[in-house]
Design a protein around this motif. Structure first.
Motif, PDB file in Angstrom:
ATOM      1  N   ILE A  72      16.677  44.557-105.346  1.00 11.69           N
ATOM      2  CA  ILE A  72      16.228  43.667-104.179  1.00 11.69           C
ATOM      3  C   ILE A  72      14.673  43.025-104.273  1.00 11.69           C
ATOM      4  O   ILE A  72      13.901  44.150-104.394  1.00 11.69           O
ATOM      5  N   ALA A  73      14.686  42.001-103.931  1.00 15.85           N
ATOM      6  CA  ALA A  73      13.114  41.402-104.180  1.00 15.85           C
ATOM      7  C   ALA A  73      12.926  40.367-103.162  1.00 15.85           C
ATOM      8  O   ALA A  73      13.736  39.661-102.529  1.00 15.85           O
ATOM      9  N   THR A  74      11.671  40.255-103.227  1.00 14.08           N
ATOM     10  CA  THR A  74      10.976  39.362-102.003  1.00 14.08           C
ATOM     11  C   THR A  74      10.162  38.441-102.581  1.00 14.08           C
ATOM     12  O   THR A  74       9.165  38.947-103.308  1.00 14.08           O
ATOM     13  N   ILE A  75      10.127  37.273-102.578  1.00 13.72           N
ATOM     14  CA  ILE A  75       9.053  36.325-102.985  1.00 13.72           C
ATOM     15  C   ILE A  75       8.445  35.662-101.738  1.00 13.72           C
ATOM     16  O   ILE A  75       8.927  35.237-101.045  1.00 13.72           O
ATOM     17  N   LYS A  76       6.943  35.714-101.588  1.00 13.59           N
ATOM     18  CA  LYS A  76       6.504  35.184-100.489  1.00 13.59           C
ATOM     19  C   LYS A  76       5.312  34.553-100.771  1.00 13.59           C
ATOM     20  O   LYS A  76       4.176  34.971-101.608  1.00 13.59           O
TER      21      LYS A  76
END
Length: 157
Positions: A108-112
Motif C-alpha cells: 500500500i502506498a501514498t503519493i503526496k
C-alpha cells in the motif's frame, strides 16, 4: 507452582514465532514548481503513465464504485492497483497493489504533494511484505521505481 506457570508462559512467548514487520520505502524530492502545478502534473489515478517511464499503458476500470488501474509495463508486466483514498484538497492519494509480478504482497502506498510558493515536495511512501526475494532486493527495486517516477515527473514539468 506459580513460578512453574510463569516460566512456562515465558518459554511459550519466547518460542512463539515472531511477527515480522512490513518493509517500507519512503522517498522525497524537491521540485521547483508550485504545489498545485505538481499535483496537476501527477494527474488523475490513471495518468501515472505520463510520468512513470516503466508504464507503457494504463487502463481504468470501476467495480462497485471502486477505481482500479491496470498498468502494463514496457516489458509486458501487468499490475492491477486499486485506489484506496483520493484527497484532491490535500494533494494526495493512496493505492494498493492487488496483483503484480513484483515479489511483494500487502503493498500500500501514498503519493503526496506539499509545499508553498514555487517549491514543492513530493513524497512517495509504501509498506509491503517481501515475497520470495530478500527484503533488501525488494526495497532496492521499489526505490528504483520511485526514483524513475520522480525523474519522469521532473521531466514532465
Amino acid at each position: 507452582m506459580r513460578l512453574i506457570g510463569l516460566v512456562a508462559a515465558m518459554s511459550a512467548t519466547c518460542l512463539a514465532p515472531q511477527v515480522a514487520e512490513a518493509a517500507s520505502v519512503s522517498k522525497k524530492i524537491e521540485i521547483t514548481a508550485a504545489p498545485a502545478k505538481v499535483w496537476a502534473a501527477i494527474g488523475e489515478f490513471c495518468d501515472i503513465g505520463s510520468w512513470l517511464p516503466i508504464v507503457a499503458k494504463c487502463e481504468m476500470t470501476e467495480t462497485d464504485g471502486k477505481k482500479f488501474r491496470t498498468l502494463t509495463t514496457g516489458d509486458g508486466g501487468v499490475l492491477v492497483e486499486s485506489l484506496e483514498r483520493w484527497d484532491d484538497a490535500g494533494m494526495s492519494y493512496t493505492y494498493r497493489i492487488r496483483s503484480s509480478p513484483l515479489p511483494i504482497e500487502n503493498y500500500i502506498a501514498t503519493i503526496k504533494v506539499s509545499g508553498a510558493g514555487g517549491t514543492s515536495t513530493v513524497e512517495w511512501s509504501s509498506s509491503f511484505d517481501p515475497k520470495g526475494a530478500p527484503e533488501a532486493d525488494v526495497v532496492k527495486t521499489i526505490t528504483g521505481i520511485y526514483q524513475a517516477g520522480f525523474a519522469g515527473l521532473k521531466k514532465k514539468l
